[in-house]
Design an enzyme around this catalytic site. Structure first.
Site, PDB file in Angstrom:
ATOM      1  N   GLY A   1       3.596   2.249   0.717  1.00  0.00           N
ATOM      2  CA  GLY A   1       4.041   0.942   0.228  1.00  0.00           C
ATOM      3  C   GLY A   1       3.048  -0.123   0.651  1.00  0.00           C
ATOM      4  N   SER A   2       3.538  -1.340   0.784  1.00  0.00           N
ATOM      5  CA  SER A   2       2.625  -2.464   1.042  1.00  0.00           C
ATOM      6  C   SER A   2       2.155  -2.496   2.498  1.00  0.00           C
ATOM      7  CB  SER A   2       3.337  -3.772   0.709  1.00  0.00           C
ATOM      8  OG  SER A   2       4.463  -3.912   1.551  1.00  0.00           O
ATOM      9  N   THR A   3       1.039  -3.164   2.704  1.00  0.00           N
ATOM     10  CA  THR A   3       0.494  -3.323   4.056  1.00  0.00           C
ATOM     11  C   THR A   3       1.467  -4.124   4.929  1.00  0.00           C
ATOM     12  OG1 THR A   3      -1.744  -3.159   3.225  1.00  0.00           O
ATOM     13  CG2 THR A   3      -1.467  -4.319   5.312  1.00  0.00           C
ATOM     14  N   ARG A   4       2.124  -5.122   4.320  1.00  0.00           N
ATOM     15  CA  ARG A   4       3.061  -5.955   5.092  1.00  0.00           C
ATOM     16  C   ARG A   4       4.189  -5.092   5.683  1.00  0.00           C
ATOM     17  NH1 ARG A   4       7.893  -8.118   4.221  1.00  0.00           N
ATOM     18  NH2 ARG A   4       7.971  -7.369   2.072  1.00  0.00           N
TER      19      ARG A   4
ATOM     20  N   GLU B   1       0.618   4.806   4.300  1.00  0.00           N
ATOM     21  CA  GLU B   1      -0.283   4.748   3.133  1.00  0.00           C
ATOM     22  C   GLU B   1      -0.003   3.387   2.532  1.00  0.00           C
ATOM     23  OE1 GLU B   1      -2.263   7.202   2.150  1.00  0.00           O
ATOM     24  OE2 GLU B   1      -1.474   8.895   3.277  1.00  0.00           O
TER      25      GLU B   1
ATOM     26  N   CYS C   1      -2.272   1.932  -6.155  1.00  0.00           N
ATOM     27  CA  CYS C   1      -2.945   1.597  -4.892  1.00  0.00           C
ATOM     28  C   CYS C   1      -4.444   1.777  -4.998  1.00  0.00           C
ATOM     29  CB  CYS C   1      -2.382   2.470  -3.781  1.00  0.00           C
ATOM     30  SG  CYS C   1      -2.477   4.226  -4.145  1.00  0.00           S
TER      31      CYS C   1
ATOM     32  N   GLU D   1      -4.378  -8.013  -3.319  1.00  0.00           N
ATOM     33  CA  GLU D   1      -3.881  -6.965  -4.210  1.00  0.00           C
ATOM     34  C   GLU D   1      -2.847  -7.583  -5.159  1.00  0.00           C
ATOM     35  OE1 GLU D   1      -1.228  -3.914  -2.621  1.00  0.00           O
ATOM     36  OE2 GLU D   1      -2.326  -2.399  -3.733  1.00  0.00           O
TER      37      GLU D   1
HETATM   38  P1  NAD Z   1       6.950  -2.214  -0.501  1.00  0.00           P
HETATM   39  O1  NAD Z   1       6.207  -2.172   0.786  1.00  0.00           O
HETATM   40  O2  NAD Z   1       7.549  -3.479  -0.935  1.00  0.00           O
HETATM   41  O3  NAD Z   1       8.146  -1.155  -0.469  1.00  0.00           O
HETATM   42  C1  NAD Z   1       7.912   0.205  -0.166  1.00  0.00           C
HETATM   43  C2  NAD Z   1       9.165   0.805   0.423  1.00  0.00           C
HETATM   44  O4  NAD Z   1       9.435   0.166   1.676  1.00  0.00           O
HETATM   45  C3  NAD Z   1      10.412   0.624  -0.443  1.00  0.00           C
HETATM   46  O5  NAD Z   1      11.183   1.799  -0.396  1.00  0.00           O
HETATM   47  C4  NAD Z   1      11.126  -0.525   0.255  1.00  0.00           C
HETATM   48  O6  NAD Z   1      12.519  -0.529   0.063  1.00  0.00           O
HETATM   49  C5  NAD Z   1      10.781  -0.239   1.704  1.00  0.00           C
HETATM   50  N1  NAD Z   1      10.902  -1.414   2.607  1.00  0.00           N
HETATM   51  C6  NAD Z   1      10.702  -2.717   2.307  1.00  0.00           C
HETATM   52  N2  NAD Z   1      10.925  -3.485   3.398  1.00  0.00           N
HETATM   53  C7  NAD Z   1      11.285  -2.649   4.395  1.00  0.00           C
HETATM   54  C8  NAD Z   1      11.646  -2.834   5.766  1.00  0.00           C
HETATM   55  N3  NAD Z   1      11.696  -4.042   6.329  1.00  0.00           N
HETATM   56  N4  NAD Z   1      11.933  -1.740   6.510  1.00  0.00           N
HETATM   57  C9  NAD Z   1      11.875  -0.506   5.965  1.00  0.00           C
HETATM   58  N5  NAD Z   1      11.562  -0.260   4.666  1.00  0.00           N
HETATM   59  C10 NAD Z   1      11.257  -1.323   3.898  1.00  0.00           C
HETATM   60  O7  NAD Z   1       5.934  -1.620  -1.588  1.00  0.00           O
HETATM   61  P2  NAD Z   1       6.179  -1.371  -3.135  1.00  0.00           P
HETATM   62  O8  NAD Z   1       6.205  -2.701  -3.823  1.00  0.00           O
HETATM   63  O9  NAD Z   1       7.325  -0.446  -3.328  1.00  0.00           O
HETATM   64  O10 NAD Z   1       4.855  -0.569  -3.553  1.00  0.00           O
HETATM   65  C11 NAD Z   1       3.658  -1.185  -3.840  1.00  0.00           C
HETATM   66  C12 NAD Z   1       2.711  -1.074  -2.661  1.00  0.00           C
HETATM   67  O11 NAD Z   1       2.536   0.282  -2.321  1.00  0.00           O
HETATM   68  C13 NAD Z   1       1.319  -1.580  -2.993  1.00  0.00           C
HETATM   69  O12 NAD Z   1       0.845  -2.363  -1.926  1.00  0.00           O
HETATM   70  C14 NAD Z   1       0.494  -0.297  -3.135  1.00  0.00           C
HETATM   71  O13 NAD Z   1      -0.884  -0.445  -2.897  1.00  0.00           O
HETATM   72  C15 NAD Z   1       1.155   0.577  -2.137  1.00  0.00           C
HETATM   73  N6  NAD Z   1       0.862   1.990  -2.419  1.00  0.00           N
HETATM   74  C16 NAD Z   1      -0.004   2.638  -1.586  1.00  0.00           C
HETATM   75  C17 NAD Z   1      -0.342   3.966  -1.833  1.00  0.00           C
HETATM   76  C18 NAD Z   1      -1.290   4.718  -0.916  1.00  0.00           C
HETATM   77  O14 NAD Z   1      -1.337   5.936  -0.991  1.00  0.00           O
HETATM   78  N7  NAD Z   1      -2.032   4.045  -0.052  1.00  0.00           N
HETATM   79  C19 NAD Z   1       0.212   4.631  -2.927  1.00  0.00           C
HETATM   80  C20 NAD Z   1       1.109   3.939  -3.753  1.00  0.00           C
HETATM   81  C21 NAD Z   1       1.429   2.606  -3.479  1.00  0.00           C
END
Ligand code: NAD
Length: 497
Positions: free
Chosen positions: A242-245, A265, A300, A399
């Site tokens: 998911g996101s870097t944040r 990731e 990503c 991004e």
């Molecule tokens: P996101 O970080 O918003 O959410 C990802 C997951 O984290 C979701 O299931 C969400 O519900 C959960 N989440 C959110 N806040 C949370 C918290 N406080 N505690 C625990 N879980 C929490 O990301 P997204 O919008 O779903 O996906 C897009 C991001 O994912 C982009 O930044 C993309 O680059 C990244 N990504 C990375 C890869 C990689 O392999 N590096 C692959 C695919 C996507």
């Protein structure tokens, strides 16, 4: 390949479940709460999903822990786990079209891409990982003769997995397949924006013979269900895409709880570098367009920063704009569609705001631009290219996760390496040159987890996938990923000699 009519006919027969799957049972959230799962191409509610929270996560982790301790999976012979996971692979293959349709409806991806990329690469990964598990050996260390030093890899226990919405089936595959293969129990919290294929996969896993409680799925929001999983004292490894944040938040939760291993990731802002000795400019332009426009740019490893050597830039951009015109947003269920709908209204607004911001900064838009949303007709954005983008511009730094490309020229190798590394991210990089020495030099100097020379992407399960810097620390795919779900144990045996 099915026609558009075939896909619509299949859609009418789909029976979608939004319930959690805990300890082998389909269940509602204990609170009784639900949230709507939206089809972004038609703006309709597909199904109400269980809104799991702390109570449901606690229940799922307890089931996973009990199943792990009971041992029918964790202590089974690796050859047994291989057989079950190969059966699951076969079942996924039989249900390939169903999974493709579920994810396409859930997040707007073109159905042709679901079949040709997501499902095809996911099936390879399931099969490869299942076959790997009875081929991993321990080691004997070179100790003194009066001792026997054994190094073994053991399953860790309960693995928590948190996944994104952009490749719902594929991202969970990259985590669940190795975690299960290594003998762990898993609790998966899929993205609230695309949770449905995870629920269906857990049902098929039961059918394949994965014991109850070994693979649990709890849909819900990140700040409630996700946070509860990340803070749980009985979760030993937390694997995240998911996101870097959010990756940063999860590392804090690990620090606040039991120091669980956190595999991340995270986000990317990958560069593509095209040198003037590139052997095939058409191929480079084709990959540049594909990299940023496929999956609506919600990727990503999208090369969202394109650096082209000054002497060939004009000719290259001509080819690129011609290709960009072929990426017209359209109905994801039409097999001809190359770019579908973005995941939801909020994301539509974020992507559009980034494009509008670049236009207001006075950046030169050479294709696309902001898009008007027509209510009820889906969240579609245009393939967009900005040229002559300075290093400090927002579209070059941040991004966007949409089909928006920032282009810049360069004079020489040293300059472009500095530009390519001028980012907090470090996921992938693509380099186009016919000079083998330059290819090696540049590949070594780029700070990223992956480099593609004269290419981009590629889904081979034998190569690890992951980043450096703010793009995370985990590795999906390959034997390295299986080992990330194990603990290394040293056993020291004193011998009488
Ligand atoms: P996101 O970080 O918003 O959410 C990802 C997951 O984290 C979701 O299931 C969400 O519900 C959960 N989440 C959110 N806040 C949370 C918290 N406080 N505690 C625990 N879980 C929490 O990301 P997204 O919008 O779903 O996906 C897009 C991001 O994912 C982009 O930044 C993309 O680059 C990244 N990504 C990375 C890869 C990689 O392999 N590096 C692959 C695919 C996507």
């Amino acid at each position: 390949m099915k026609t558009k009519q075939d896909w619509y006919a299949l859609k009418d027969t789909l029976s979608l479940s939004g319930q959690a799957l805990i300890d082998g049972e389909r269940v509602d959230a204990q609170s009784g709460k639900t949230f709507p799962v939206i089809d972004p191409a038609r703006e309709v509610v597909l199904v109400e999903a269980a809104e799991g929270d702390q109570a449901d996560i606690d229940r799922a982790v307890a089931a996973a822990k009990r199943a792990f301790e009971e041992g029918s999976w964790s202590q089974a012979a690796p050859s047994h786990r291989k057989k079950v996971l190969l059966k699951l692979t076969a079942l996924i293959g039989e249900h390939r079209d169903e999974f493709a349709l579920i994810d396409s409806l859930d997040m707007g991806k073109p159905i042709a891409e679901m079949i040709g990329v997501d499902m095809s690469e996911s099936l390879d990964c399931w099969q490869w990982t299942a076959e790997s598990i009875d081929k991993i050996y321990g080691e004997i260390s070179p100790t003194h003769g009066d001792t026997l030093g054994l190094i073994s890899h053991e399953p860790v226990g309960v693995v928590g997995a948190i996944t994104p919405w952009n490749y719902p089936f594929m991202m969970m595959t990259w985590k669940i397949a190795p975690a299960l293969a290594a003998g762990n129990s898993v609790v998966l919290k899929p993205s609230e924006r695309a949770p449905l294929s995870a629920i269906r996969l857990a049902e098929l896993a039961l059918e394949a013979g994965v014991p109850k409680g070994v693979f649990n799925v709890v849909p819900g929001y990140g700040h409630t269900a996700g946070k509860a999983l990340a803070l749980h004292e009985d979760v030993r490894v937390l694997t995240f895409t998911g996101s870097t944040r959010v990756a940063g938040q999860l590392m804090q939760y690990a620090g606040q709880s039991n120091l669980k291993r956190v595999l991340t990731e995270a986000g990317g802002k990958s560069p593509m570098l095209v040198f003037d000795d590139c052997a095939d400019l058409d191929a480079a332009a084709q990959r540049a367009a594909f990299s940023i426009f496929m999956n609506q740019g919600e990727m990503c490893i999208a090369c969202s920063r394109l650096y082209v050597q000054d002497s060939i830039k004009e000719a290259f951009l001509e080819k690129l704009v011609a290709l960009a015109k072929t990426y017209q947003p359209g109905d994801p269920l039409d097999p001809e569609t190359k770019m579908g709908a973005v995941v939801d209204r909020a994301h539509f607004e974020t992507v559009n705001a980034s494009v509008a911001g670049a236009e207001q900064e006075g950046l030169r838009c050479i294709h696309g631009g902001t898009t008007q949303h027509k209510s009820g007709e889906g969240y579609y954005v245009a393939a967009t290219i900005f040229d002559e983008v300075p290093a400090e511009a927002s579209v070059m730094r941040n991004e966007i996760f949409g089909p928006v490309l920032a282009v810049c020229g360069f004079k020489d190798e040293a300059e472009v390496i500095a530009l390519a590394n001028d980012t907090p991210c470090g996921l992938g990089a693509s380099v186009w040159t016919r000079d083998l020495n330059r290819a090696h030099r540049v590949a070594r100097k780029i700070e990223s987890g992956m480099v593609w020379v004269n290419g981009w992407g590629g889904g081979d399960p034998t190569l690890p996938f992951g980043g450096v810097k703010a793009s995370g620390n985990g590795r999906d795919r390959s034997l390295h990923s299986v080992l990330e779900y194990t603990n290394m144990k040293s056993i020291w045996m004193s011998l009488e000699v």
